[in-house]
Design an enzyme around this catalytic site. Sequence first.
Site, mmCIF file in Angstrom:
data_model
loop_
_atom_site.group_PDB
_atom_site.id
_atom_site.type_symbol
_atom_site.label_atom_id
_atom_site.label_comp_id
_atom_site.label_asym_id
_atom_site.label_seq_id
_atom_site.Cartn_x
_atom_site.Cartn_y
_atom_site.Cartn_z
ATOM 1 N N CYS A 1 39.887 60.841 43.033
ATOM 2 C CA CYS A 1 40.033 60.194 44.355
ATOM 3 C C CYS A 1 39.446 61.035 45.484
ATOM 4 O O CYS A 1 39.208 60.523 46.573
ATOM 5 C CB CYS A 1 41.491 59.898 44.645
ATOM 6 S SG CYS A 1 42.164 58.670 43.528
ATOM 7 N N HIS B 1 42.374 58.672 52.263
ATOM 8 C CA HIS B 1 42.316 58.030 50.944
ATOM 9 C C HIS B 1 43.424 56.966 50.886
ATOM 10 O O HIS B 1 44.531 57.183 51.377
ATOM 11 C CB HIS B 1 42.515 59.082 49.859
ATOM 12 C CG HIS B 1 42.657 58.505 48.493
ATOM 13 N ND1 HIS B 1 41.764 57.587 47.982
ATOM 14 C CD2 HIS B 1 43.605 58.690 47.531
ATOM 15 C CE1 HIS B 1 42.151 57.253 46.762
ATOM 16 N NE2 HIS B 1 43.257 57.897 46.466
ATOM 17 N N ASN C 1 43.722 50.806 45.569
ATOM 18 C CA ASN C 1 43.116 52.134 45.451
ATOM 19 C C ASN C 1 41.824 52.005 44.637
ATOM 20 O O ASN C 1 41.875 51.756 43.434
ATOM 21 C CB ASN C 1 44.123 53.075 44.771
ATOM 22 C CG ASN C 1 43.611 54.499 44.645
ATOM 23 O OD1 ASN C 1 42.432 54.773 44.883
ATOM 24 N ND2 ASN C 1 44.489 55.405 44.250
HETATM 25 O O1 UT7 Z 1 44.953 58.116 44.157
HETATM 26 C C1 UT7 Z 1 45.418 59.152 43.363
HETATM 27 C C2 UT7 Z 1 46.719 59.611 43.808
HETATM 28 N N1 UT7 Z 1 47.740 58.642 43.468
HETATM 29 C C3 UT7 Z 1 48.741 58.473 44.260
HETATM 30 O O2 UT7 Z 1 48.763 59.066 45.306
HETATM 31 C C4 UT7 Z 1 49.887 57.586 43.794
HETATM 32 C C5 UT7 Z 1 51.198 58.269 44.078
HETATM 33 N N2 UT7 Z 1 52.369 57.557 43.632
HETATM 34 C C6 UT7 Z 1 52.792 56.400 44.180
HETATM 35 O O3 UT7 Z 1 52.130 55.822 45.007
HETATM 36 C C7 UT7 Z 1 54.144 55.879 43.793
HETATM 37 O O4 UT7 Z 1 54.849 56.869 43.076
HETATM 38 C C8 UT7 Z 1 54.122 54.562 42.963
HETATM 39 C C9 UT7 Z 1 53.681 53.427 43.838
HETATM 40 C C10 UT7 Z 1 53.213 54.729 41.768
HETATM 41 C C11 UT7 Z 1 55.550 54.247 42.485
HETATM 42 O O5 UT7 Z 1 56.428 54.147 43.585
HETATM 43 P P1 UT7 Z 1 57.828 54.913 43.580
HETATM 44 O O6 UT7 Z 1 58.487 54.594 44.853
HETATM 45 O O7 UT7 Z 1 57.557 56.359 43.288
HETATM 46 O O8 UT7 Z 1 58.578 54.197 42.397
HETATM 47 P P2 UT7 Z 1 59.201 54.836 41.089
HETATM 48 O O9 UT7 Z 1 58.146 55.181 40.122
HETATM 49 O O10 UT7 Z 1 60.212 55.878 41.466
HETATM 50 O O11 UT7 Z 1 59.990 53.604 40.555
HETATM 51 C C12 UT7 Z 1 61.136 53.060 41.252
HETATM 52 C C13 UT7 Z 1 61.666 51.886 40.445
HETATM 53 C C14 UT7 Z 1 61.856 52.200 38.964
HETATM 54 O O12 UT7 Z 1 62.982 51.487 38.512
HETATM 55 P P3 UT7 Z 1 64.423 52.206 38.357
HETATM 56 O O13 UT7 Z 1 64.184 53.324 37.382
HETATM 57 O O14 UT7 Z 1 64.759 52.678 39.719
HETATM 58 O O15 UT7 Z 1 65.275 51.106 37.835
HETATM 59 C C15 UT7 Z 1 60.614 51.638 38.329
HETATM 60 O O16 UT7 Z 1 60.825 51.288 36.974
HETATM 61 O O17 UT7 Z 1 60.712 50.805 40.493
HETATM 62 C C16 UT7 Z 1 60.351 50.418 39.166
HETATM 63 N N3 UT7 Z 1 58.958 50.006 39.163
HETATM 64 C C17 UT7 Z 1 58.569 48.758 39.444
HETATM 65 N N4 UT7 Z 1 59.241 47.659 39.765
HETATM 66 C C18 UT7 Z 1 58.531 46.547 40.011
HETATM 67 C C19 UT7 Z 1 57.871 50.767 38.910
HETATM 68 N N5 UT7 Z 1 56.753 50.020 39.034
HETATM 69 C C20 UT7 Z 1 57.162 48.777 39.357
HETATM 70 C C21 UT7 Z 1 56.477 47.574 39.616
HETATM 71 N N6 UT7 Z 1 57.190 46.484 39.930
HETATM 72 N N7 UT7 Z 1 55.146 47.491 39.567
#
Ligand code: UT7
Length: 329
Positions: A113, A255, A285
């Site tokens: 990225c 980004h 992204n």
């Molecule tokens: O470009 C390269 C660099 N990349 C980045 O900068 C990406 C960085 N990371 C992120 O943007 C975020 O971490 C994500 C968008 C990938 C995820 O968001 P988050 O707020 O960190 O969510 P999480 O992974 O902590 O998940 C929270 C909850 C989980 O459920 P429980 O365990 O709380 O029951 C996940 O299973 O949301 C659930 N979840 C979803 N629910 C609905 C994860 N993905 C999804 C989804 N739809 N697509």
Amino acid sequence: MKAAITATAKYVPDEIMTNHDLELMLETNDEWIRTRTGISERRIMKDPGKATSFLCSEVARQLIEKRGMGAEDVELIIVATMTPDMLFPSTACLVQGMIGATNAWAFDLNAACSGFLFALNTAARFIESGAHRNVMVIGGDKMSSVVDYTDRSTAILFGDGAAGVILEPAESDDYGILDARLYSDGKNGKDHLLMAGGGSLNPASHETIEKRMHFIRQNGKQVFKAAVTAMADTAAEIMERNGLDAENISWLVPHQANQRIIHATAERMGLSEEKVMSNIARYGNTTAGTIPICLAELDEQQKLQTGSNLVLVSFGAGYTWGGMYIKWQ
Ligand code: UT7
């Protein structure tokens, strides 16, 4: 001598994949995606015969036309990508051939990225040293080729797209790329955002395919935390080094990985939302494509004036990250 951007262009495929389309494929929903990432839709190049070189050559053709150059006038082409058409030859060579830039040498650069910032800073050295009179720098990725559409934690994030610029000597030393700070941290970054299969460590085999190793894997939470800290710290560093403040900055061009990361960076800089370029809602992204797509859209909308102060910041796999200060010519 400084290096200045003298043309911008972007290309995104026409096909749109909305959050509602993803709801039909995965256990997810529009509201979760929008509130956790800021993304509403992304572009996907569905034609299997078209790859990253197609996206980038569309950009290259527009750049040449906008600058009023011939393809044979281009001296160097750098393509930043982590989804090359093939491991070799480089996508930059394919683009060079496609547009007929017969006098250019060409190479790819992979910093995920952060690829566009790394490539732009590399290109600037060729201009500043007088080695070249122009360099074409393109960032592009066909992310749909490496996204696992059964993995809701990554499938929702990425889209396909490319954009680029032409760099030439600035009219004066007061304009162009005035500062850059680029970083890498392979020790802490290597395990959290990667595609394990297809390289020399895990060449393609039945096993790598069964284990779905030819797709992106990300530890989202870990990457999120690292990205917020690194992007905000680097933006602050660029401001301090160059006497920039919330008043004299015209645009933050970040980004586009997550609207919450963009927001945290802007907040640390003390910038109000109207100075923050964001189009993540429409494209998701696009990896090496995000920053140049933002630049091309600001330029298209005539939001860049002579003397505009731009701060570019990125974060990606590696880890790689960085910031750049450009005074628009
Ligand atoms: O470009 C390269 C660099 N990349 C980045 O900068 C990406 C960085 N990371 C992120 O943007 C975020 O971490 C994500 C968008 C990938 C995820 O968001 P988050 O707020 O960190 O969510 P999480 O992974 O902590 O998940 C929270 C909850 C989980 O459920 P429980 O365990 O709380 O029951 C996940 O299973 O949301 C659930 N979840 C979803 N629910 C609905 C994860 N993905 C999804 C989804 N739809 N697509």
